[in-house]
Design a protein around this motif. Structure first.
Motif, PDB file in Angstrom:
ATOM      1  N   VAL A 107      11.020  -3.271 -20.293  1.00 32.01           N
ATOM      2  CA  VAL A 107      11.726  -5.028 -20.600  1.00 32.01           C
ATOM      3  C   VAL A 107      11.235  -5.602 -19.057  1.00 32.01           C
ATOM      4  N   TYR A 108      11.363  -6.305 -19.391  1.00 32.83           N
ATOM      5  CA  TYR A 108      10.621  -7.698 -18.168  1.00 32.83           C
ATOM      6  C   TYR A 108      11.814  -7.859 -17.242  1.00 32.83           C
ATOM      7  N   ARG A 109      11.546  -7.607 -15.901  1.00 33.80           N
ATOM      8  CA  ARG A 109      12.649  -8.381 -14.607  1.00 33.80           C
ATOM      9  C   ARG A 109      12.047  -9.217 -13.800  1.00 33.80           C
ATOM     10  N   LEU A 110      12.813 -10.132 -13.349  1.00 36.84           N
ATOM     11  CA  LEU A 110      11.810 -10.975 -11.958  1.00 36.84           C
ATOM     12  C   LEU A 110      12.551  -9.541 -11.185  1.00 36.84           C
ATOM     13  N   THR A 111      11.511 -10.285  -9.315  1.00 37.73           N
ATOM     14  CA  THR A 111      10.899  -9.066  -8.482  1.00 37.73           C
ATOM     15  C   THR A 111      10.977 -10.497  -7.325  1.00 37.73           C
ATOM     16  N   ASP A 112      11.246  -9.517  -6.505  1.00 30.90           N
ATOM     17  CA  ASP A 112      10.557 -11.186  -5.127  1.00 30.90           C
ATOM     18  C   ASP A 112       9.987 -11.330  -5.143  1.00 30.90           C
ATOM     19  N   ARG A 113       8.678 -10.890  -5.278  1.00 35.78           N
ATOM     20  CA  ARG A 113       7.620 -11.503  -5.509  1.00 35.78           C
ATOM     21  C   ARG A 113       7.261 -12.528  -7.007  1.00 35.78           C
ATOM     22  N   SER A 114       7.986 -12.391  -8.105  1.00 35.66           N
ATOM     23  CA  SER A 114       8.629 -13.243  -9.465  1.00 35.66           C
ATOM     24  C   SER A 114       8.760 -14.801  -8.756  1.00 35.66           C
ATOM     25  N   ASN A 115       9.858 -14.340  -7.978  1.00 32.37           N
ATOM     26  CA  ASN A 115      10.841 -15.685  -7.583  1.00 32.37           C
ATOM     27  C   ASN A 115       9.721 -16.474  -6.244  1.00 32.37           C
ATOM     28  N   ALA A 116       9.020 -15.425  -5.206  1.00 36.30           N
ATOM     29  CA  ALA A 116       7.458 -16.037  -4.131  1.00 36.30           C
ATOM     30  C   ALA A 116       6.945 -16.500  -5.589  1.00 36.30           C
TER      31      ALA A 116
END
Length: 399
Positions: A107-116
């Protein structure tokens, strides 16, 4: 220095589409995202039932159902109806290669890198740009007042030969086109018709990138900040000179240009009784000499279909079989089709940009002055260092 492979994403997306996909695919099964793409690729339609992919509000309920339809609608809505779910495979590739979403148990999950990335973090965006060769395109544009894609193609292809596995001409063209669209959307490159130029924001961004890399990396990316300043000054000067040139005695100026292009017996017509024709000339086409008439328009207004018809109607009066229309402005939509209408005498169209290109190529009314940029010959010093090391080794062995 060993240069890592860059330009890894051939179907390079707009960052606005990429952000929409990151938002929409978070918490979705990874196989579902890929399966939706595969499903859409299978829906090619038939001549009896073609698929119009321009309107997702229509084709999603008609062509998809279940989870496929849900995920397509989710992306379409999350993007504010700007990201077409039919054309997002490049986003899928870049999200995975750049780690913009994490995969946890499929499953795809948001990370700190995603949010950046979603927050347009400058450091992360610069990383993506470097890894996909965008600074090189900015560097190529820094050396020109403006350029068509074809003007950049050879240099871009040579760059790809150094840093990527992309070799086919079609892929080289497509990677350049997609990256230019990305840079235009972000305001780093200005687009005027089919010509591109580096914006002030793009110039500032490129200089900042150049100040952050090592000299070895700089050779791959492109010119240094000081070289960018010098090239920009030259390009700005040349742009002013080129634009000022076409304001001079226009008909006679076109006469000189045609003669430089190997036209013969070039004559400027009288102002009255010329049926709208300004210049008449002969051109050797193979073993046949043909007569061509030219109409020139100083105005920067858009040229429309009636002028094509008028010029074509003047051909018999001058015994010509083809014509050329030159304008400082542009041509309206549909004029190109009218100029090459099947069965009718052909009319060549030359707008302001193409006219300036021809003037520069044939050096009519312009002369080139040399401007030198000095740079260190690294190969020379590398060779000298090698000689010193060799001489030292020989002395040591003698002792």
């Amino acid at each position: 220095m060993t240069v890592k492979y860059l330009v890894r994403t051939p179907l390079f997306p707009l960052y606005s589409d990429l952000r929409a996909c990151v938002r929409a695919w978070a918490d979705e099964p990874v196989p579902l995202v890929l399966d939706l793409h595969n499903k859409l690729m299978e829906l090619t339609g038939t001549p009896q039932s073609p698929v119009d992919w321009t309107d997702p509000d229509t084709w999603i309920p008609e062509r998809l159902d279940g989870e496929h339809a849900r995920l397509a609608r989710k992306l379409w809505a999350a993007s504010g109806k700007r990201t077409n779910p039919r054309h997002v495979y490049g986003n899928y590739l870049l999200i995975n290669s750049a780690g913009l979403l994490a995969q946890e148990q499929g499953v795809y999950r948001l990370t700190d890198r995603s949010n950046a990335f979603l927050a347009d973090d400058a450091t992360l965006v610069e990383e993506l740009d470097r890894n996909e060769g965008l600074p090189r395109i900015l560097a190529l544009l820094a050396e020109k007042a403006s350029a068509k894609r074809s003007d950049l193609l050879d240099d871009w292809g040579n760059y790809l030969a150094q840093v990527s596995k992309i070799t086919s001409l079609s892929m080289i063209k497509d990677t350049l086109r997609r990256r230019l669209l990305n840079l235009v959307e972000r305001g780093l490159v200005d687009r005027d018709g089919n010509r591109y130029s580096l914006s002030e924001a793009g110039r500032t961004y490129l200089k900042a990138l150049g100040e952050q890399v090592s000299p070895a990396e700089q050779k791959v990316i492109g010119p240094s900040p000081s070289e960018i300043d010098a090239a920009s000054a030259i390009a700005a000067h040349n742009k002013v000179a080129r634009e000022a040139l076409v304001g001079r005695a226009f008909e006679h100026f076109v006469k000189e240009l045609l003669e430089a292009m190997d036209y013969e017996n070039v004559q400027v017509t009288k102002q009255s009784g010329d049926k709208g024709v300004d210049v008449v000339a002969n051109f050797q086409f193979g073993i046949t000499e043909i007569k061509e008439v030219v109409q020139v328009k100083r105005s920067e207004l858009t040229v429309r279909r009636p002028l094509i018809d008028q010029l074509r109607g003047a051909l018999p009066y001058h015994g010509a079989i083809r014509g050329t229309l030159i304008t400082l402005g542009r041509f309206a939509k549909g004029v190109e089709e009218a100029a090459l209408f099947p069965g009718a005498a052909p009319i060549t169209l030359i707008d302001g940009e193409r006219l300036v290109d021809l003037v520069e190529r044939h050096e009519v009314g312009l002369r080139k002055k040399p401007a030198y940029l000095l740079e260190i010959n690294e190969a020379f010093f590398a060779e000298k260092n090698l000689e010193d090391l060799t001489d030292g080794a020989m002395i040591a062995s003698d002792n």
